[in-house]
Scaffold this motif. Structure first.
Motif, PDB file in Angstrom:
ATOM      1  N   LEU A  81      -7.108  -3.213  -6.502  1.00 37.04           N
ATOM      2  CA  LEU A  81      -7.457  -1.802  -6.390  1.00 37.04           C
ATOM      3  C   LEU A  81      -8.970  -1.595  -6.264  1.00 37.04           C
ATOM      4  O   LEU A  81      -9.453  -0.829  -5.441  1.00 37.04           O
ATOM      5  CB  LEU A  81      -6.948  -1.094  -7.651  1.00 37.04           C
ATOM      6  CG  LEU A  81      -6.699   0.386  -7.604  1.00 37.04           C
ATOM      7  CD1 LEU A  81      -5.587   0.706  -6.640  1.00 37.04           C
ATOM      8  CD2 LEU A  81      -6.311   0.874  -9.003  1.00 37.04           C
TER       9      LEU A  81
ATOM     10  N   ASP B 195      -6.282   8.602  -4.786  1.00 36.08           N
ATOM     11  CA  ASP B 195      -5.608   9.010  -3.556  1.00 36.08           C
ATOM     12  C   ASP B 195      -4.710   7.959  -2.928  1.00 36.08           C
ATOM     13  O   ASP B 195      -4.162   8.171  -1.855  1.00 36.08           O
ATOM     14  CB  ASP B 195      -6.653   9.487  -2.544  1.00 36.08           C
ATOM     15  CG  ASP B 195      -7.647   8.387  -2.237  1.00 36.08           C
ATOM     16  OD1 ASP B 195      -7.799   7.474  -3.069  1.00 36.08           O
ATOM     17  OD2 ASP B 195      -8.264   8.427  -1.167  1.00 36.08           O
ATOM     18  N   PHE B 196      -4.582   6.820  -3.564  1.00 39.20           N
ATOM     19  CA  PHE B 196      -3.631   5.840  -3.036  1.00 39.20           C
ATOM     20  C   PHE B 196      -3.199   4.931  -4.185  1.00 39.20           C
ATOM     21  O   PHE B 196      -3.740   5.004  -5.286  1.00 39.20           O
ATOM     22  CB  PHE B 196      -4.264   5.010  -1.912  1.00 39.20           C
ATOM     23  CG  PHE B 196      -5.334   4.062  -2.369  1.00 39.20           C
ATOM     24  CD1 PHE B 196      -5.039   2.738  -2.662  1.00 39.20           C
ATOM     25  CD2 PHE B 196      -6.640   4.505  -2.527  1.00 39.20           C
ATOM     26  CE1 PHE B 196      -6.037   1.871  -3.092  1.00 39.20           C
ATOM     27  CE2 PHE B 196      -7.635   3.637  -2.951  1.00 39.20           C
ATOM     28  CZ  PHE B 196      -7.330   2.310  -3.232  1.00 39.20           C
TER      29      PHE B 196
ATOM     30  N   PHE C 149      -6.548  -4.153   3.461  1.00 38.29           N
ATOM     31  CA  PHE C 149      -5.706  -4.125   2.274  1.00 38.29           C
ATOM     32  C   PHE C 149      -5.808  -5.418   1.460  1.00 38.29           C
ATOM     33  O   PHE C 149      -5.849  -6.513   2.010  1.00 38.29           O
ATOM     34  CB  PHE C 149      -4.252  -3.889   2.679  1.00 38.29           C
ATOM     35  CG  PHE C 149      -3.331  -3.790   1.507  1.00 38.29           C
ATOM     36  CD1 PHE C 149      -3.444  -2.728   0.621  1.00 38.29           C
ATOM     37  CD2 PHE C 149      -2.381  -4.769   1.255  1.00 38.29           C
ATOM     38  CE1 PHE C 149      -2.613  -2.632  -0.478  1.00 38.29           C
ATOM     39  CE2 PHE C 149      -1.538  -4.683   0.166  1.00 38.29           C
ATOM     40  CZ  PHE C 149      -1.657  -3.609  -0.710  1.00 38.29           C
TER      41      PHE C 149
ATOM     42  N   LYS D 125     -15.083  13.021   2.021  1.00 38.51           N
ATOM     43  CA  LYS D 125     -14.101  12.315   1.203  1.00 38.51           C
ATOM     44  C   LYS D 125     -13.358  11.424   2.188  1.00 38.51           C
ATOM     45  O   LYS D 125     -13.062  11.843   3.304  1.00 38.51           O
ATOM     46  CB  LYS D 125     -13.171  13.355   0.580  1.00 38.51           C
ATOM     47  CG  LYS D 125     -12.061  12.768  -0.251  1.00 38.51           C
ATOM     48  CD  LYS D 125     -11.255  13.890  -0.919  1.00 38.51           C
ATOM     49  CE  LYS D 125     -10.129  13.274  -1.725  1.00 38.51           C
ATOM     50  NZ  LYS D 125      -8.817  13.704  -1.291  1.00 38.51           N
TER      51      LYS D 125
ATOM     52  N   PHE E  35       0.844  -1.203   0.000  1.00 35.69           N
ATOM     53  CA  PHE E  35       0.000   0.000   0.000  1.00 35.69           C
ATOM     54  C   PHE E  35       0.878   1.252   0.000  1.00 35.69           C
ATOM     55  O   PHE E  35       1.804   1.373   0.804  1.00 35.69           O
ATOM     56  CB  PHE E  35      -0.885   0.008   1.246  1.00 35.69           C
ATOM     57  CG  PHE E  35      -1.679   1.281   1.424  1.00 35.69           C
ATOM     58  CD1 PHE E  35      -2.815   1.515   0.668  1.00 35.69           C
ATOM     59  CD2 PHE E  35      -1.272   2.247   2.342  1.00 35.69           C
ATOM     60  CE1 PHE E  35      -3.542   2.685   0.823  1.00 35.69           C
ATOM     61  CE2 PHE E  35      -1.995   3.421   2.503  1.00 35.69           C
ATOM     62  CZ  PHE E  35      -3.135   3.634   1.744  1.00 35.69           C
TER      63      PHE E  35
ATOM     64  N   GLN F 111     -13.605   1.640   0.407  1.00 35.84           N
ATOM     65  CA  GLN F 111     -13.514   3.080   0.639  1.00 35.84           C
ATOM     66  C   GLN F 111     -14.890   3.719   0.407  1.00 35.84           C
ATOM     67  O   GLN F 111     -15.346   4.556   1.182  1.00 35.84           O
ATOM     68  CB  GLN F 111     -12.512   3.632  -0.359  1.00 35.84           C
ATOM     69  CG  GLN F 111     -11.944   4.974  -0.038  1.00 35.84           C
ATOM     70  CD  GLN F 111     -10.885   5.365  -1.072  1.00 35.84           C
ATOM     71  OE1 GLN F 111     -10.699   4.695  -2.098  1.00 35.84           O
ATOM     72  NE2 GLN F 111     -10.193   6.444  -0.825  1.00 35.84           N
TER      73      GLN F 111
ATOM     74  N   THR G 118      -9.910   9.462   2.713  1.00 36.25           N
ATOM     75  CA  THR G 118      -8.566   9.266   2.181  1.00 36.25           C
ATOM     76  C   THR G 118      -7.865   8.205   3.012  1.00 36.25           C
ATOM     77  O   THR G 118      -7.839   8.274   4.243  1.00 36.25           O
ATOM     78  CB  THR G 118      -7.756  10.582   2.268  1.00 36.25           C
ATOM     79  OG1 THR G 118      -8.467  11.591   1.556  1.00 36.25           O
ATOM     80  CG2 THR G 118      -6.381  10.418   1.645  1.00 36.25           C
ATOM     81  N   LEU G 119      -7.320   7.214   2.306  1.00 38.51           N
ATOM     82  CA  LEU G 119      -6.603   6.158   3.014  1.00 38.51           C
ATOM     83  C   LEU G 119      -5.149   6.576   3.170  1.00 38.51           C
ATOM     84  O   LEU G 119      -4.517   6.997   2.205  1.00 38.51           O
ATOM     85  CB  LEU G 119      -6.699   4.861   2.221  1.00 38.51           C
ATOM     86  CG  LEU G 119      -8.135   4.379   2.021  1.00 38.51           C
ATOM     87  CD1 LEU G 119      -8.181   3.230   1.044  1.00 38.51           C
ATOM     88  CD2 LEU G 119      -8.742   3.964   3.355  1.00 38.51           C
ATOM     89  N   VAL G 120      -4.658   6.492   4.389  1.00 39.88           N
ATOM     90  CA  VAL G 120      -3.276   6.905   4.632  1.00 39.88           C
ATOM     91  C   VAL G 120      -2.490   5.756   5.249  1.00 39.88           C
ATOM     92  O   VAL G 120      -3.066   4.796   5.756  1.00 39.88           O
ATOM     93  CB  VAL G 120      -3.206   8.155   5.545  1.00 39.88           C
ATOM     94  CG1 VAL G 120      -3.911   9.333   4.896  1.00 39.88           C
ATOM     95  CG2 VAL G 120      -3.794   7.873   6.920  1.00 39.88           C
ATOM     96  N   ALA G 121      -1.188   5.871   5.171  1.00 43.09           N
ATOM     97  CA  ALA G 121      -0.325   4.815   5.697  1.00 43.09           C
ATOM     98  C   ALA G 121      -0.480   4.717   7.215  1.00 43.09           C
ATOM     99  O   ALA G 121      -0.828   5.696   7.873  1.00 43.09           O
ATOM    100  CB  ALA G 121       1.126   5.101   5.330  1.00 43.09           C
TER     101      ALA G 121
ATOM    102  N   MET H 177      -4.801   2.913   6.939  1.00 45.01           N
ATOM    103  CA  MET H 177      -4.949   1.616   6.294  1.00 45.01           C
ATOM    104  C   MET H 177      -4.601   0.504   7.281  1.00 45.01           C
ATOM    105  O   MET H 177      -3.694   0.660   8.099  1.00 45.01           O
ATOM    106  CB  MET H 177      -3.971   1.580   5.122  1.00 45.01           C
ATOM    107  CG  MET H 177      -4.185   0.428   4.196  1.00 45.01           C
ATOM    108  SD  MET H 177      -5.766   0.652   3.387  1.00 45.01           S
ATOM    109  CE  MET H 177      -5.766  -0.677   2.247  1.00 45.01           C
TER     110      MET H 177
ATOM    111  N   GLU I  89       0.725   5.585  -0.139  1.00 43.25           N
ATOM    112  CA  GLU I  89      -0.055   6.824  -0.188  1.00 43.25           C
ATOM    113  C   GLU I  89       0.276   7.526  -1.484  1.00 43.25           C
ATOM    114  O   GLU I  89       1.390   7.436  -1.978  1.00 43.25           O
ATOM    115  CB  GLU I  89       0.338   7.728   0.983  1.00 43.25           C
ATOM    116  CG  GLU I  89      -0.313   7.354   2.266  1.00 43.25           C
ATOM    117  CD  GLU I  89      -0.010   8.391   3.340  1.00 43.25           C
ATOM    118  OE1 GLU I  89      -0.294   9.572   3.115  1.00 43.25           O
ATOM    119  OE2 GLU I  89       0.503   7.998   4.390  1.00 43.25           O
TER     120      GLU I  89
END
Ligand code: ZN
Lengths: 144, 433
Positions: free
Chosen positions: B385, A41-42, B381, B408, A9, B392, B410-413, B376, A11
């Motif tokens: 995609l 967005d990813f 995961f 909105k 994954f 999401q 947003t997927l972040v680490a 995330m 960002e």
């Protein structure tokens, strides 16, 4: 018999991919292939490496989210229409291909390989082998 | 069969309750005017004297008290009795300066414990029960409040306090505890631990739980009820007002009955301070009409909720407050809609994600934007995609139906959401208004 793809994954921001490639390089891992899938967005980096265990250790240690997906690895016959032949067999076998990508391998990069993400990997592999097409596993990829 | 600790009060006809409230309010205003200089000054500034307060209809004339008043008057400024008549203090956690220190006379403690006893009996407790109090004991009101209530009901009380989960489970098993009192998150933790030990709900002697002191969702209630095989009851309170037991749930589990013989509830507009009509959502305000040592008048709780006078099948006549939606100081107004971080948390938990999120509000082209960053997780995961995009979108849809506006996501680490002093920063408001 499968190739172990590592999906990571990422960002969608500058340097995210480099963060991963840096890490793999620093861990002395050889990337055989890299394919990127991006949403707005990813993104997901799909990589084929020589040492899956070392790579997953390094990713885990660095806090990446990843998983290991068994995928179908095929050595494309070294003749005109070789790729077409492979796709034809998969199509005839009704294999549902989610994504695919190619890379070159061998001592002087003389062989073309395809990675397929298919739903029924074993059936697809059997159909290819029946037509004399070489299906490869992770060990083969590691030794390239 | 419904049980009551004080049926004549808990099921009193509305007119009787109003008469009692009128009488107690008038008396309490005099008590405060005579003894709490800080509040008397506030009344004088507003031009109100005890003569102006003849019934609960005059309540709105009184000035509010807020948390900042508590700070200003710390530690003795709001006391209604001399220290020598007080027997106890309790205090909230919270950093220096924000800490609330409340004082109690013996009479105050007695009434507080009555309120907790009502809650325990509403959860089905009797003198046959074994009640394990796993709230913290000490300055925190949870342990002492439920401990006192449990004694009044006549339960065998196990004062385990919080922590040492193995010992908690040992007592539940060995002494056959039937009622558990603690925070909902601790109850969930005890439940998970018991599950890991291989215990099924029918092997756990507990039948009811009284869980409060933090916000919890309906989904969390279902989870706890299923793992422990119990009925889980909510209880509400504030140290400022005594502690747990200001209101509590009955068998209907549709809101918490406010102990109206001790606390008068109002719902106000948090911006204007105006009292809102019955059934409206707004900030909850309490006036304690029986407290001696620490008499709170029109205390603004900052909790946002709604009151309901709908007839309750349990037979209690006291008004019910719905679960607070969140604190007014956490509330965001986005495109004119009230949004609480807790609502976003609920959606995440509903879909099986940990509550690691950050809300980023901005204004682009004169329109508010709401961006929810979600960390995330390995569970979310996959290498596909489309599958991740689908999950999401589920979150976006879930939040839209919960909030009424479209965010909105947003997927972040993982571990990228900013943390300060170990606590995640949940809201970043970039709007320049
Ligand atoms: Zn009820």
């Amino acid at each position: 018999m499968s190739v172990k793809q590592i999906s990571v994954f990422l960002e969608n921001k500058p340097g995210a991919l480099m963060g991963m490639t840096d890490l793999l390089a620093a861990s002395k891992i050889d990337m055989r292939a890299l394919s990127l899938a991006e949403a707005s967005d990813f993104g997901i980096a799909r990589v084929i490496v020589d040492d899956v265990y070392a790579a997953s250790d390094a990713l885990k240690e660095a806090g990446f989210i990843y998983n290991i997906t068994p995928v179908l690895g095929v050595c494309i016959p070294d003749e005109p229409g070789g790729l077409h032949q492979v796709l034809q067999v998969l199509n005839d076998a009704g294999a549902n291909v989610e994504y695919m990508y190619a890379f070159l391998g061998g001592p002087s990069a003389e062989h073309a390989y395809m990675i397929f993400r298919v739903q029924d990997r074993k059936a697809a592999a059997a159909a290819l082998r029946a037509k004399g097409i070489k299906v490869v596993d992770q060990e083969h990829i590691s030794q390239l | 069969m419904e049980r009551y600790y004080q049926p004549e009060i808990e099921c009193a006809p509305r007119e009787e309750m109003i008469a009692l409230q009128n009488e107690r309010l008038v008396k309490q205003v005099k008590h405060v005017w005579d003894n709490v200089a800080y509040y008397r000054k506030k009344m004088e500034e507003k031009g109100v004297t005890p003569d102006d307060i003849k019934s609960i209809d005059d309540l709105h004339k009184l000035p509010f008290l807020t948390k900042s008043d508590l700070r200003d008057a710390y530690p003795y400024g709001l006391m209604g009795k001399p220290l020598k008549e007080c027997v106890r203090i309790q205090s909230t956690s919270g950093t220096t300066g924000k800490r609330v220190v409340a004082f109690y006379t013996q009479h105050d403690i007695d009434l507080w414990e009555d309120c907790c006893a009502r809650a325990i009996m509403a959860a089905g407790g009797t003198d046959e029960d074994v009640c394990q109090v796993s709230y913290g004991y000490g300055l925190f009101t949870g342990g002492p409040g439920l401990n006192g209530g449990s004694h009044k009901v006549g339960c065998l009380t196990i004062p385990t306090s919080s922590g040492n989960t193995e010992r908690q489970i040992m007592f539940i098993q060995d002494l056959q505890a039937t009622i558990l009192c603690c925070t909902p998150s601790y109850a969930a933790y005890i439940g998970e631990t018991m599950k890991e030990m291989g215990l099924t709900p029918d092997q756990i002697p507990l039948k009811a739980g009284i869980f409060g002191a933090e916000a919890w969702s309906e989904e969390m209630r279902q989870d706890i009820q299923n793992t422990l095989g119990i009925k889980a009851y909510d209880i509400y309170g504030l140290t400022e007002l005594s502690g747990p037991g200001v209101s509590f749930e009955c068998s209907a589990q549709t809101g918490m009955h406010i102990n109206e013989d001790h606390f008068i509830a109002e719902i106000i507009d948090p911006d204007t301070g105006e009292v809102l009509p019955e059934g409206a959502q707004g900030e909850l305000v309490f006036t304690a009409i029986t407290k001696e040592a620490f008499p709170m008048m029109r205390y603004r709780t900052r909790d946002i909720c709604r009151l309901s006078r709908e007839k309750c099948p349990c037979g209690r006549t006291h008004v019910k407050m719905m679960k607070p939606k969140g604190r007014s100081d956490d509330m965001l107004i986005i495109r004119g809609v009230n949004v609480f971080p807790s609502q976003i948390e609920t959606v995440l938990l509903n879909y099986g994600y940990p509550a690691n999120y950050q809300i980023i509000v901005d204004r682009v082209n004169h329109t508010d934007t709401l961006d929810v960053h979600v960390e995330m997780t390995p569970e979310m995961f996959t290498d596909n995609l489309g599958e991740i995009a689908k999950r999401q979108k589920e979150l976006v849809d879930g939040m839209r139906s919960m909030l009424g506006i479209s965010p909105k996501v947003t997927l972040v680490a993982p571990k990228t959401i900013a943390r300060s002093e170990g606590k995640a920063v949940r809201v970043i408001d970039k709007r320049k208004i």
